[in-house]
Enzyme design. Structure first.
Site, short mmCIF file in Angstrom:
data_model
loop_
_atom_site.label_atom_id
_atom_site.label_comp_id
_atom_site.label_asym_id
_atom_site.label_seq_id
_atom_site.Cartn_x
_atom_site.Cartn_y
_atom_site.Cartn_z
CG ASP A 15 1.61 5.03 4.88
OD1 ASP A 15 1.12 3.90 5.05
OD2 ASP A 15 2.75 5.35 5.27
CG HIS A 46 5.02 0.95 3.37
ND1 HIS A 46 4.46 2.08 2.85
CD2 HIS A 46 4.45 0.79 4.59
CE1 HIS A 46 3.59 2.59 3.70
NE2 HIS A 46 3.55 1.81 4.78
CG HIS A 65 -0.20 0.18 2.52
ND1 HIS A 65 0.57 -0.81 3.08
CD2 HIS A 65 -0.10 1.24 3.36
CE1 HIS A 65 1.10 -0.38 4.21
NE2 HIS A 65 0.72 0.86 4.40
NE ARG A 77 1.58 5.79 9.85
CZ ARG A 77 0.86 5.37 8.82
NH1 ARG A 77 1.03 4.17 8.32
NH2 ARG A 77 -0.06 6.14 8.28
C1 SIN Z 1 2.66 1.14 8.05
O1 SIN Z 1 2.78 2.33 8.31
O2 SIN Z 1 2.08 0.78 7.04
C2 SIN Z 1 3.28 0.15 8.99
C3 SIN Z 1 4.71 -0.06 8.66
C4 SIN Z 1 5.37 -1.00 9.63
O3 SIN Z 1 4.80 -1.28 10.68
O4 SIN Z 1 6.47 -1.45 9.34
#
Ligand code: SIN
Length: 285
Positions: A104, A252, A102, A267
């Site tokens: 973000d 990612h 995806h 995050r």
């Molecule tokens: C995400 O922000 O999609 C999660 C990334 C992660 O936990 O490595």
């Protein structure tokens, strides 16, 4: 490019670099910050090694050097600090955030420029994050396909992703309206001028102007194309590492292969602009 203040080592020829020689708890000088920014634009995702735990204020302060902060439309955040999205997966989790390819929050009209994640708790093994370069995915399409895709836009929706997703973390979303947006299938990176594919499995639901079967066939092809290992880097976390990725040119995938163990971190996302496709620049005569 030669760096004077930071140590930058590519992890693949295509995407990702490890960065050493900065302590992100401190305010970076303008010279150091300039190098960090330039490495970010070049490598698309930076992995800051040998870091200490950043307080929420320190993480927010570093992220703010890149722009205003974006607030997640659905996810749980730290009490009193809506900018900090708490990433947390454990034995009782129903879902793990990011456990599929995806970009973000691409459902926002102005999706986040970049995302910065520090992990404080890791499983004994696993929990890697994979990154795929959408520049490389674009560059590896034929010219006729690129020409066709350049005429198209796709709808990005989030109702099907977010509704009820964080119920078990005390998020009541009864009255929320989740965002959706229309974005070009290929976008121009506003800082590098490079083109990047901009569709992803999580949020992109339909290509405007195509019949349902045509849209599905083309999206399925693009999703498979994007996920080729040659466009990817895979990051193995150590405690307090910080990954900072550019959502304008990357997808990612956070691998949830460590159940029943726990993985936790903070995050922060930085506001971005409305994605656009600039006309190709003419080569000077
Ligand atoms: C995400 O922000 O999609 C999660 C990334 C992660 O936990 O490595």
């Amino acid at each position: 490019m030669a760096y004077r203040y930071i140590d930058v080592r590519s992890v693949t020829p295509t995407v990702g670099a490890e960065v050493r020689g900065v302590d992100l708890r401190e305010t970076l000088s303008d010279e150091v910050f300039k190098e960090v920014r330039s490495a970010f634009l070049r490598h698309q995702v930076l992995f800051f090694k040998n870091q200490e735990w950043l307080s929420p204020d320190q993480q927010i302060a570093f992220a703010r050097r890149f722009g205003g902060l974006h607030l997640h439309p659905a996810a749980p955040h730290l009490e009193g600090q809506p900018e900090i999205f708490v990433i947390h997966t454990h034995k009782g989790s129903r879902i793990a955030n990011g456990d599929a390819w995806h970009t973000d929050v691409s459902c926002d009209k102005e999706p986040p420029l970049g995302t910065m994640l520090q992990l404080h708790k890791l499983p004994s093994v696993g929990g890697d994050t994979l990154f795929a370069s959408m520049y490389a995915a674009w560059d590896n399409l034929s010219e006729p396909m690129q020409a066709f895709l350049s005429t198209l836009s796709a709808r990005h929706e989030s109702e099907h992703v977010y509704r009820g997703r964080y119920r078990d973390r005390n998020v009541d979303d009864t009255d929320r309206v989740y965002p959706e947006a229309l974005h070009p299938i290929v976008c121009t990176h506003p800082e590098t001028g490079r083109r990047a594919l901009y569709v992803n499995r999580a949020f992109t639901t339909h290509i405007e102007g195509l019949e349902a079967a045509e849209s599905k066939a083309l999206l399925d092809f693009l999703f498979e194309h994007i996920e080729q290992p040659k466009f990817q880097a895979r990051f193995k976390w150590e405690i307090n590492d910080i990954a900072f990725w550019d959502n304008r040119c990357l997808q990612h995938y956070a691998m949830w292969d460590y159940w029943p163990e726990e993985r936790k971190g903070h995050r922060v996302t930085i506001q971005g602009d409305c994605p656009y496709l600039a006309p190709p620049t003419e080569a000077p005569e």
